[in-house]
Scaffold this motif. Structure first.
Motif, mmCIF file in Angstrom:
data_model
loop_
_atom_site.group_PDB
_atom_site.id
_atom_site.type_symbol
_atom_site.label_atom_id
_atom_site.label_comp_id
_atom_site.label_asym_id
_atom_site.label_seq_id
_atom_site.Cartn_x
_atom_site.Cartn_y
_atom_site.Cartn_z
ATOM 1 N N LEU A 1 1.050 -1.562 -0.487
ATOM 2 C CA LEU A 1 0.083 -0.032 -0.385
ATOM 3 C C LEU A 1 0.695 1.747 -0.030
ATOM 4 N N VAL B 1 -4.631 -3.967 -1.071
ATOM 5 C CA VAL B 1 -4.469 -2.817 -1.636
ATOM 6 C C VAL B 1 -5.090 -2.188 -2.207
ATOM 7 N N ASN B 2 -5.733 -2.385 -3.483
ATOM 8 C CA ASN B 2 -6.818 -1.376 -4.116
ATOM 9 C C ASN B 2 -7.625 -1.330 -3.272
ATOM 10 N N LEU C 1 -8.471 -0.854 -0.081
ATOM 11 C CA LEU C 1 -7.530 1.095 0.521
ATOM 12 C C LEU C 1 -6.856 1.958 -0.227
ATOM 13 N N ASN C 2 -6.423 1.741 -1.804
ATOM 14 C CA ASN C 2 -5.464 3.204 -1.701
ATOM 15 C C ASN C 2 -7.908 3.842 -2.219
ATOM 16 N N LYS D 1 2.001 1.991 -3.847
ATOM 17 C CA LYS D 1 1.427 2.330 -4.366
ATOM 18 C C LYS D 1 1.022 4.092 -4.585
#
Length: 273
Positions: free
Chosen positions: A17, A201-202, A204-205, A20
């Motif tokens: 994360l 991760v996507n 949270l992003n 990213k």
């Protein structure tokens, strides 16, 4: 817009994360409890901090870690399996008291779907759990996790979003590996509730970039095969010895729905389980 993000816990989830967010132009501060990982964080561009939360104190420069940070991601593992007697509520409460003196306005708290109890199926199948379902876990671990969530939500100084992830898989992390060759496994008919690391991760992003705070999300891939079918299939696909299940045991489980991911974030799962 404040472009500094602090990630408390840059491990298996927090580190990718952080990378990213760096690619998107954020300044990222990251904490680790292991001094050896400080160099790794620095090498990828994350400002490293050696910080460890305890029940009554915090080791490390927590004030500098939080300084100028508008959004904090709490992504550290609770370690309740390794430390079953840990007073997790005290650990969270002490940290929240320090956090209230910081610049943080938005809080993103990583939790787990294990706050919900596994139950036997009825005539309609296994119980469906949505974001509106109240946590009902009764194990010591579940109760501690629920206490942690409650303490975070009660802190009205922050715009808090909680994300309850299912079982995290990806890379060399997969339950089929640890289950390979085992026998008499329970709950053969229970549905799996999993999510790939990249999807996690996507999610949270997206929450950070869209500023969706004050919500609770479930993050579980919508594919819910039975434990027996899924883990035996994956073991065979990975050239592992297939696990064997106790077919006579009564299965307990749940089906986790992730309704808000699409309605509030426009998120769609991309990674196969």
């Amino acid at each position: 817009m404040n472009k500094t993000i602090s990630i408390l816990g840059t491990g298996w989830l927090g580190l990718p994360l952080g990378k990213k967010l760096l690619d998107q132009g954020y300044t990222v501060k990251g904490s680790t409890t292991t001094k050896e990982n400080l160099k790794l964080l620095s090498e990828v561009g994350i400002v490293p901090f050696n910080i460890e939360l305890n029940e009554h104190n915090i080791d490390g420069d927590i004030l500098e870690f939080l300084k100028d940070t508008e959004t904090l991601v709490m992504a550290f593992p609770p370690r309740l399996r390794k430390q079953p007697e840990l007073n997790y509520a005290s650990k969270i409460a002490h940290f929240m008291s320090v956090l209230k003196e910081s610049d943080v306005k938005n809080l993103l708290y990583v939790s787990t779907t294990s706050v919900f109890e596994d139950e036997e199926a009825d005539e309609d199948g296994f119980k469906v759990i949505t974001e509106e379902t109240e946590p009902n876990g009764i194990s010591k671990k579940a109760r501690k996790l629920i206490e942690g969530e409650t303490l975070v939500k009660q802190a009205k100084e922050f715009n808090t979003t909680i994300v309850r992830f299912g079982g995290l898989i990806g890379g060399d992390r997969h339950p089929a590996i640890s289950l390979s060759g085992k026998t008499d496994l329970k709950n053969p008919e229970a549905p799996v509730n999993l999510i790939h690391q990249e999807d996690a991760v996507n999610i949270l992003n997206l929450i950070i970039n869209k500023g969706v705070f004050g919500e609770t999300f479930h993050a579980v891939n919508p594919i819910h095969q039975t434990r027996k079918n899924y883990y035996q299939f994956k073991a065979e696909a990975m050239d592992l010895v297939k696990p064997q299940f106790d077919e006579e045991s009564v299965s307990k489980g749940k089906v986790i729905y992730s309704q808000k991911l699409n309605t509030l974030l426009g998120f769609e799962f991309n990674k196969e389980l």
